[in-house]
Design a protein around this motif. Structure first.
Motif, mmCIF file in Angstrom:
data_model
loop_
_atom_site.group_PDB
_atom_site.id
_atom_site.type_symbol
_atom_site.label_atom_id
_atom_site.label_comp_id
_atom_site.label_asym_id
_atom_site.label_seq_id
_atom_site.Cartn_x
_atom_site.Cartn_y
_atom_site.Cartn_z
ATOM 1 N N LEU A 3 0.857 -1.177 0.000
ATOM 2 C CA LEU A 3 0.000 0.000 0.000
ATOM 3 C C LEU A 3 0.894 1.228 0.000
ATOM 4 N N ARG A 4 0.754 2.055 -1.021
ATOM 5 C CA ARG A 4 1.569 3.257 -1.137
ATOM 6 C C ARG A 4 0.716 4.462 -0.749
ATOM 7 N N ALA A 5 1.186 5.214 0.216
ATOM 8 C CA ALA A 5 0.447 6.378 0.702
ATOM 9 C C ALA A 5 1.424 7.485 1.039
ATOM 10 N N ALA A 6 0.865 8.670 1.365
ATOM 11 C CA ALA A 6 1.714 9.821 1.676
ATOM 12 C C ALA A 6 2.606 9.547 2.878
ATOM 13 N N ALA A 7 2.126 8.707 3.792
ATOM 14 C CA ALA A 7 2.895 8.397 4.998
ATOM 15 C C ALA A 7 3.988 7.359 4.751
ATOM 16 N N GLY A 8 4.053 6.833 3.531
ATOM 17 C CA GLY A 8 5.063 5.824 3.222
ATOM 18 C C GLY A 8 4.442 4.484 2.887
ATOM 19 N N ASP A 9 5.237 3.603 2.290
ATOM 20 C CA ASP A 9 4.744 2.301 1.869
ATOM 21 C C ASP A 9 4.520 1.374 3.057
ATOM 22 N N GLU A 15 -0.264 -5.100 -10.170
ATOM 23 C CA GLU A 15 -0.949 -6.225 -9.551
ATOM 24 C C GLU A 15 -0.692 -6.298 -8.049
ATOM 25 N N ALA A 16 0.489 -5.836 -7.617
ATOM 26 C CA ALA A 16 0.867 -5.967 -6.211
ATOM 27 C C ALA A 16 0.905 -4.646 -5.456
ATOM 28 N N VAL A 17 0.682 -3.518 -6.137
ATOM 29 C CA VAL A 17 0.811 -2.207 -5.496
ATOM 30 C C VAL A 17 -0.491 -1.420 -5.629
ATOM 31 N N THR A 18 -1.015 -0.987 -4.487
ATOM 32 C CA THR A 18 -2.193 -0.129 -4.441
ATOM 33 C C THR A 18 -1.779 1.237 -3.927
ATOM 34 N N VAL A 19 -2.241 2.291 -4.588
ATOM 35 C CA VAL A 19 -1.939 3.661 -4.175
ATOM 36 C C VAL A 19 -3.157 4.235 -3.450
ATOM 37 N N HIS A 20 -2.924 4.681 -2.200
ATOM 38 C CA HIS A 20 -3.976 5.351 -1.430
ATOM 39 C C HIS A 20 -3.957 6.814 -1.848
ATOM 40 N N ALA A 21 -4.844 7.163 -2.790
ATOM 41 C CA ALA A 21 -4.762 8.467 -3.449
ATOM 42 C C ALA A 21 -5.467 9.581 -2.701
ATOM 43 N N GLY A 22 -6.393 9.242 -1.830
ATOM 44 C CA GLY A 22 -7.123 10.281 -1.127
ATOM 45 C C GLY A 22 -7.716 9.770 0.170
ATOM 46 N N VAL A 23 -7.437 10.471 1.258
ATOM 47 C CA VAL A 23 -7.959 10.076 2.574
ATOM 48 C C VAL A 23 -9.393 10.570 2.704
ATOM 49 N N GLY A 24 -10.282 9.671 3.109
ATOM 50 C CA GLY A 24 -11.681 10.044 3.270
ATOM 51 C C GLY A 24 -12.302 9.379 4.478
#
Length: 313
Positions: A47-53, A134-143
């Motif tokens: 999971l890739r997010a602003a806070a880091g993977d 296939e193995a990486v999801t990007v958390h593009a927006g916090v809701g």
């Protein structure tokens, strides 16, 4: 009903939203089993997010796996909901909790044969996520996420506190039916127009043709909400749509993403549901009906339905 803290949550749909909630639940100490299209004993998802993977390895099952399912979060795209849940129905425990996180309406009736007397809980989220690979999801927006029972349930049940209720930005909503109608109305105004014009959400505020279509569709949606008994949602809809467009100006709607990827869109479960509901009361929505046909015409013939993919507000 099963209350054992160790009972895992099966997440049906190993796409972007399924992976996002799998990471969040497991980080909160809730055991998770992903149910995808293929069986795999263990699978790494990042999971890739602003806070880091964040890298986590989940137990992953195929739909033919065995064992009872006591808690099920359904995150597949709208066209795949009925077939995916039906394929898993033989594993549902008599007291199973089923929570549906999907765009659109009309699932209760379609799922009745396999759910029986079990309630169908619904979730509404403004979280944004997409699959980078296939193995990486990007958390593009916090809701925020709301869960509730459309048939009415004022207080959160015990399973909620032991599972989703542990997560930040997740709340029980005793008025989830209203939240579902609000989400449907916003999606009815935004998603189909972005798919038709091939534009990001913000273009519905700045591009003259897209904005004109959006404004006209919004007016017709306001009239539909009033006719269906939601006057407060109707009065607030133009401002609600404008707020969503500003907050997600750079986003591609899930319907546009599906169109660009050559997947079946969710138009029948969004605008199609509203057209059918109004028709049942003798009303007509000519702009929605025309949009429905135009977006359908953009879809290539689909041999099989894709249960994964991006999902965003």
């Amino acid at each position: 009903m099963t209350d054992a803290p160790a009972a895992p949550w099966h997440i049906l749909g190993a796409g972007a939203m399924g992976t996002l909630f799998a990471h969040r639940l497991e980080a909160a100490g809730v055991p998770v089993i992903l149910v995808g299209r293929e069986a795999s004993s263990r699978r790494m998802h990042t999971l890739r997010a602003a806070a880091g993977d964040s890298e986590r390895t989940f137990t992953a099952e195929g739909p033919a796996s065995r064992g009872p399912v006591h808690r099920l979060l359904v995150t597949v795209k709208a066209p795949a909901v009925v077939s995916a849940v039906t394929a898993l129905a033989h594993r549902l425990a008599p007291d199973a909790v089923v929570v549906l996180l999907a765009n659109g309406r009309g699932y209760r009736e379609a799922l009745a044969p396999c759910l029986g007397a079990r309630p169908l809980y619904r979730a509404v989220t403004s979280e944004g996520a997409y699959r980078e690979s296939e193995a990486v999801t990007v958390h593009a927006g916090v809701g925020r996420t709301r869960i509730g029972n459309p048939d009415g349930e004022p207080a959160p049940p015990r399973w909620f506190a032991a599972g989703p209720g542990r997560l930040p930005r997740v709340a029980w909503d005793a008025a989830i039916e209203q939240a579902l109608w609000e989400k449907l109305a916003v999606n009815c105004v935004i998603n189909g127009i972005t798919a038709l014009h091939g534009c990001r959400n913000g273009a519905l505020l700045t591009e003259p043709d897209a904005r004109r279509d959006c404004d006209a569709l919004c007016l017709e949606t306001v009239a539909a909400l009033r006719a269906l008994g939601w006057p407060q949602l109707a009065a607030a809809l133009p401002r609600t749509v404008a707020d969503v467009l500003r907050a997600t100006a750079g986003n591609r709607s899930s319907m546009l993403a599906d169109r660009l990827a050559g997947r079946e869109t969710e138009i029948d479960y969004i605008n199609g549901f509203l057209v059918a509901r109004c028709a049942a009361q003798g009303g007509r929505l000519p702009r929605h009906a025309a949009l429905l046909e135009r977006v359908r015409a953009l879809q290539p013939p689909i041999a099989g339905r894709d249960a994964d993919g991006s999902h965003s507000a």
